[in-house]
Design a protein around this motif. Structure first.
Motif, PDB file in Angstrom:
ATOM      1  N   GLU A 244       3.147  24.714  13.632  1.00  0.00           N
ATOM      2  CA  GLU A 244       3.487  24.555  15.036  1.00  0.00           C
ATOM      3  C   GLU A 244       2.237  24.135  15.806  1.00  0.00           C
ATOM      4  O   GLU A 244       1.124  24.380  15.379  1.00  0.00           O
ATOM      5  N   LYS A 246       1.993  24.501  19.475  1.00  0.00           N
ATOM      6  CA  LYS A 246       2.257  24.920  20.851  1.00  0.00           C
ATOM      7  C   LYS A 246       0.996  24.858  21.714  1.00  0.00           C
ATOM      8  O   LYS A 246       1.063  24.481  22.891  1.00  0.00           O
ATOM      9  N   GLN A 248      -1.536  22.844  21.464  1.00  0.00           N
ATOM     10  CA  GLN A 248      -1.812  21.450  21.807  1.00  0.00           C
ATOM     11  C   GLN A 248      -0.861  20.961  22.896  1.00  0.00           C
ATOM     12  O   GLN A 248      -1.253  20.227  23.808  1.00  0.00           O
ATOM     13  N   ILE A 249       0.400  21.369  22.796  1.00  0.00           N
ATOM     14  CA  ILE A 249       1.389  20.959  23.802  1.00  0.00           C
ATOM     15  C   ILE A 249       1.037  21.552  25.163  1.00  0.00           C
ATOM     16  O   ILE A 249       1.093  20.871  26.191  1.00  0.00           O
ATOM     17  N   ARG A 250       0.643  22.836  25.165  1.00  0.00           N
ATOM     18  CA  ARG A 250       0.253  23.476  26.433  1.00  0.00           C
ATOM     19  C   ARG A 250      -0.953  22.778  27.042  1.00  0.00           C
ATOM     20  O   ARG A 250      -1.017  22.584  28.261  1.00  0.00           O
ATOM     21  N   GLU A 251      -1.919  22.407  26.201  1.00  0.00           N
ATOM     22  CA  GLU A 251      -3.098  21.714  26.700  1.00  0.00           C
ATOM     23  C   GLU A 251      -2.718  20.360  27.295  1.00  0.00           C
ATOM     24  O   GLU A 251      -3.240  19.959  28.343  1.00  0.00           O
ATOM     25  N   SER A 252      -1.785  19.663  26.645  1.00  0.00           N
ATOM     26  CA  SER A 252      -1.326  18.372  27.154  1.00  0.00           C
ATOM     27  C   SER A 252      -0.643  18.529  28.508  1.00  0.00           C
ATOM     28  O   SER A 252      -0.844  17.727  29.430  1.00  0.00           O
ATOM     29  N   ILE A 253       0.183  19.573  28.633  1.00  0.00           N
ATOM     30  CA  ILE A 253       0.870  19.827  29.902  1.00  0.00           C
ATOM     31  C   ILE A 253      -0.142  20.135  31.002  1.00  0.00           C
ATOM     32  O   ILE A 253       0.001  19.703  32.153  1.00  0.00           O
TER      33      ILE A 253
END
Length: 258
Positions: A244, A246, A248-253
């Motif tokens: 997963e 997550k 990295q996704i949070r950092e992108s957001i």
């Protein structure tokens, strides 16, 4: 790096106008990492070098493919291997620039003062251009930002693994294998990040120790749960792989909220 200078000052009066024209501007980067720590790096703006690349010159470096990462993870799980993630410190700076090649780094303004505060002997090389302080440094090692740095590091690291008895996979030149104590040891690497696996954790520690003899102390993470290239990976007891991203996704957001 101790005992391995990265740059040395050069006499600007001995440089031609073309040399100065090709000098690379220094870029200073500061980043807050996912864990909240601050990381700083001075590198070169190598964009200017693209103008001088000759047809046929090879400057790109291979990197491990996603297919290889997933395939080696499946093998790690199926064979119940132990896995360690190891990071080579200051990877590029271990590689030397080709002998006879002049690469210049140009510092201007406040960064000249900072460099001279640390190295007072550099002051005699400082000149003024359009009222701004200028300092030219000769680059001795593969600093970040230069076009050929990644390839110089890859050549050094891969050849070191070969000297240690590893064989590069012909289908992916960033995967290396060696039979140790009757079982295969696999190293998959992406620049300075390594995934090392073997059935015996003692073997992994020995391999890491051997690499450290060449490149210094590495940061190591091991176990059944680890992070590799931004992927949080878990090897379960029933020989399955869970991945997963997550964080990295949070950092992108955070960076691109809209």
């Amino acid at each position: 790096m101790e005992g391995k200078p990265v740059v040395i000052p050069t006499d600007p009066d001995a440089l031609s106008s073309e040399d100065k024209k090709q000098a690379l501007e220094a870029v200073n980067l500061i980043k807050e990492k996912c864990d909240g720590s601050i990381k700083g790096r001075t590198c070169a703006n190598g964009k200017k070098q693209r103008k001088y690349v000759k047809e046929g010159d090879i400057i790109s470096s291979p990197t491990i493919s996603l297919e290889s990462i997933l395939t080696t993870l499946v093998i790690d799980a199926y064979e119940e291997r132990f896995v360690a993630i190891a990071d080579v410190p200051g990877a590029y700076l271990h590689a030397e620039m080709p002998k006879g090649k002049l690469v210049l780094l140009k510092l201007v303004g406040q960064f000249v003062d900072i460099m001279c505060d640390v190295n007072p002997e550099y002051k005699k090389y400082v000149r003024y251009g359009r009222g701004i302080k200028v300092l030219y440094l000769c680059v001795l090692r593969a600093i970040y930002g230069c076009l050929e740095s990644a390839l110089l590091w890859y050549n050094l690291y891969s050849s070191t693994l070969v000297k240690m008895g590893f064989k590069l996979n012909p289908y992916d030149l960033c995967v290396a294998n060696k039979m140790i104590d009757g079982s295969q040891c696999t190293i998959g690497f992406y620049v300075d990040d390594n995934k090392i696996s073997h059935k015996d954790p003692v073997v992994i520690k020995k391999v890491i120790s051997d690499i450290e003899k060449h490149f210094g102390k590495m940061s190591v993470d091991d176990g059944k749960n680890f992070n590799f290239l931004g992927m949080n990976i878990t090897i379960t007891h029933d020989k399955k792989i869970e991945i997963e991203m997550k964080d990295q996704i949070r950092e992108s957001i955070t960076w691109f909220g809209e």
